[in-house]
Design a protein around this motif. Sequence first.
Motif, PDB file in Angstrom:
ATOM      1  N   LEU A  20       5.784  23.462  25.633  1.00  0.00           N
ATOM      2  CA  LEU A  20       5.591  24.910  25.529  1.00  0.00           C
ATOM      3  C   LEU A  20       6.649  25.668  26.329  1.00  0.00           C
ATOM      4  O   LEU A  20       7.139  26.718  25.902  1.00  0.00           O
ATOM      5  CB  LEU A  20       4.189  25.296  26.010  1.00  0.00           C
ATOM      6  N   ARG A  21       7.005  25.137  27.472  1.00  0.00           N
ATOM      7  CA  ARG A  21       8.037  25.763  28.306  1.00  0.00           C
ATOM      8  C   ARG A  21       9.380  25.787  27.582  1.00  0.00           C
ATOM      9  O   ARG A  21      10.078  26.796  27.573  1.00  0.00           O
ATOM     10  CB  ARG A  21       8.147  25.011  29.637  1.00  0.00           C
ATOM     11  N   LEU A  22       9.742  24.683  26.952  1.00  0.00           N
ATOM     12  CA  LEU A  22      10.997  24.628  26.209  1.00  0.00           C
ATOM     13  C   LEU A  22      10.964  25.554  25.001  1.00  0.00           C
ATOM     14  O   LEU A  22      11.957  26.202  24.670  1.00  0.00           O
ATOM     15  CB  LEU A  22      11.289  23.185  25.783  1.00  0.00           C
ATOM     16  N   ALA A  23       9.808  25.652  24.341  1.00  0.00           N
ATOM     17  CA  ALA A  23       9.685  26.548  23.191  1.00  0.00           C
ATOM     18  C   ALA A  23       9.847  28.003  23.639  1.00  0.00           C
ATOM     19  O   ALA A  23      10.523  28.790  22.976  1.00  0.00           O
ATOM     20  CB  ALA A  23       8.332  26.346  22.513  1.00  0.00           C
ATOM     21  N   ARG A  24       9.244  28.378  24.759  1.00  0.00           N
ATOM     22  CA  ARG A  24       9.389  29.747  25.257  1.00  0.00           C
ATOM     23  C   ARG A  24      10.836  30.035  25.618  1.00  0.00           C
ATOM     24  O   ARG A  24      11.362  31.115  25.331  1.00  0.00           O
ATOM     25  CB  ARG A  24       8.520  30.005  26.471  1.00  0.00           C
ATOM     26  N   PHE A  25      11.502  29.078  26.256  1.00  0.00           N
ATOM     27  CA  PHE A  25      12.908  29.267  26.623  1.00  0.00           C
ATOM     28  C   PHE A  25      13.745  29.555  25.379  1.00  0.00           C
ATOM     29  O   PHE A  25      14.558  30.472  25.368  1.00  0.00           O
ATOM     30  CB  PHE A  25      13.436  28.026  27.349  1.00  0.00           C
ATOM     31  N   ASN A  26      13.542  28.777  24.321  1.00  0.00           N
ATOM     32  CA  ASN A  26      14.315  28.979  23.091  1.00  0.00           C
ATOM     33  C   ASN A  26      13.963  30.291  22.404  1.00  0.00           C
ATOM     34  O   ASN A  26      14.828  30.945  21.835  1.00  0.00           O
ATOM     35  CB  ASN A  26      14.088  27.812  22.123  1.00  0.00           C
ATOM     36  N   ALA A  27      12.700  30.684  22.451  1.00  0.00           N
ATOM     37  CA  ALA A  27      12.267  31.900  21.753  1.00  0.00           C
ATOM     38  C   ALA A  27      12.700  33.170  22.473  1.00  0.00           C
ATOM     39  O   ALA A  27      12.935  34.193  21.828  1.00  0.00           O
ATOM     40  CB  ALA A  27      10.758  31.894  21.591  1.00  0.00           C
ATOM     41  N   THR A  28      12.825  33.142  23.778  1.00  0.00           N
ATOM     42  CA  THR A  28      13.143  34.363  24.525  1.00  0.00           C
ATOM     43  C   THR A  28      14.571  34.386  25.054  1.00  0.00           C
ATOM     44  O   THR A  28      14.909  35.249  25.861  1.00  0.00           O
ATOM     45  CB  THR A  28      12.182  34.536  25.711  1.00  0.00           C
ATOM     46  N   MET A  29      15.403  33.480  24.589  1.00  0.00           N
ATOM     47  CA  MET A  29      16.757  33.393  25.114  1.00  0.00           C
ATOM     48  C   MET A  29      17.546  34.683  24.878  1.00  0.00           C
ATOM     49  O   MET A  29      18.277  35.141  25.738  1.00  0.00           O
ATOM     50  CB  MET A  29      17.496  32.217  24.482  1.00  0.00           C
ATOM     51  N   ASP A  30      17.388  35.298  23.710  1.00  0.00           N
ATOM     52  CA  ASP A  30      18.150  36.494  23.375  1.00  0.00           C
ATOM     53  C   ASP A  30      17.256  37.722  23.279  1.00  0.00           C
ATOM     54  O   ASP A  30      17.404  38.541  22.378  1.00  0.00           O
ATOM     55  CB  ASP A  30      18.898  36.287  22.056  1.00  0.00           C
ATOM     56  N   ALA A  81       2.147  21.776  35.844  1.00  0.00           N
ATOM     57  CA  ALA A  81       2.078  22.152  34.425  1.00  0.00           C
ATOM     58  C   ALA A  81       1.837  23.653  34.288  1.00  0.00           C
ATOM     59  O   ALA A  81       2.471  24.324  33.458  1.00  0.00           O
ATOM     60  CB  ALA A  81       0.978  21.363  33.723  1.00  0.00           C
ATOM     61  N   PHE A  82       0.949  24.194  35.106  1.00  0.00           N
ATOM     62  CA  PHE A  82       0.680  25.631  35.079  1.00  0.00           C
ATOM     63  C   PHE A  82       1.922  26.427  35.465  1.00  0.00           C
ATOM     64  O   PHE A  82       2.223  27.454  34.855  1.00  0.00           O
ATOM     65  CB  PHE A  82      -0.483  25.978  36.022  1.00  0.00           C
ATOM     66  N   LEU A  83       2.663  25.973  36.485  1.00  0.00           N
ATOM     67  CA  LEU A  83       3.878  26.680  36.894  1.00  0.00           C
ATOM     68  C   LEU A  83       4.925  26.695  35.777  1.00  0.00           C
ATOM     69  O   LEU A  83       5.693  27.650  35.644  1.00  0.00           O
ATOM     70  CB  LEU A  83       4.471  26.041  38.151  1.00  0.00           C
ATOM     71  N   MET A  84       4.957  25.646  34.954  1.00  0.00           N
ATOM     72  CA  MET A  84       5.933  25.608  33.868  1.00  0.00           C
ATOM     73  C   MET A  84       5.615  26.632  32.780  1.00  0.00           C
ATOM     74  O   MET A  84       6.519  27.221  32.201  1.00  0.00           O
ATOM     75  CB  MET A  84       6.023  24.203  33.263  1.00  0.00           C
ATOM     76  N   VAL A  85       4.346  26.853  32.477  1.00  0.00           N
ATOM     77  CA  VAL A  85       3.985  27.793  31.407  1.00  0.00           C
ATOM     78  C   VAL A  85       3.650  29.180  31.942  1.00  0.00           C
ATOM     79  O   VAL A  85       3.342  30.080  31.166  1.00  0.00           O
ATOM     80  CB  VAL A  85       2.815  27.260  30.546  1.00  0.00           C
TER      81      VAL A  85
END
Length: 188
Positions: A20-30, A81-85
């Motif tokens: 989920l953390r990686l997905a958020r990073f990709n979705a909010t990059m721009d 895990a909580f800190l990552m999301v």
Amino acid sequence: HDLNNVGWIAAMIFAISGGLRLARFNATMDDPNKPPFAANYFTGVPAPLGAICVLLPMYLVFIGAPQLPAPITAVFTLGIAFLMVSRLPVFSGKMIGGKIAPDMVLPVVVLVVLFIAVLISYPWHLLTGGSLVYLFSLPIGWASYREHERRARVAAAAAESAPGYTGVAPDFTAPVDAVEDDRPPRLN
């Protein structure tokens, strides 16, 4: 292992949080709504750093500390895990980066070689210390982000109260009237 299914559930929640953390990073990059200062911060602990920090109980055992009880290790895993999301602003390290001046190349290379030597000689001590320093730096990153946010609000309020503020951005694409301008035509 000692917690049976509870241990597996904690491990799976950690793995899902990493995804989920990686997905958020990709979705909010721009994200166009992100303020300029926010480029120096991540939202939540990055997945690689979460993976390094979640192993802290194991590093402690490797350097001779007593093993933590299994429930505490599971709670620690869920906390990482909580800190990552989470929406916690975390330093990204971009503020530190940049080009190295030519006269600093040799000292930087020496420091990197020394760091690698220490890593090879004392990996568990270095990983323990690095994880602890990173986890203790999280509140500092949060406070720094909030300070930048406060300054941005103050600057926006000052701009709104400035004379001549209309709330509308000027149109720089409108043609310039060349008759009233005494500049050479190539500059119009």
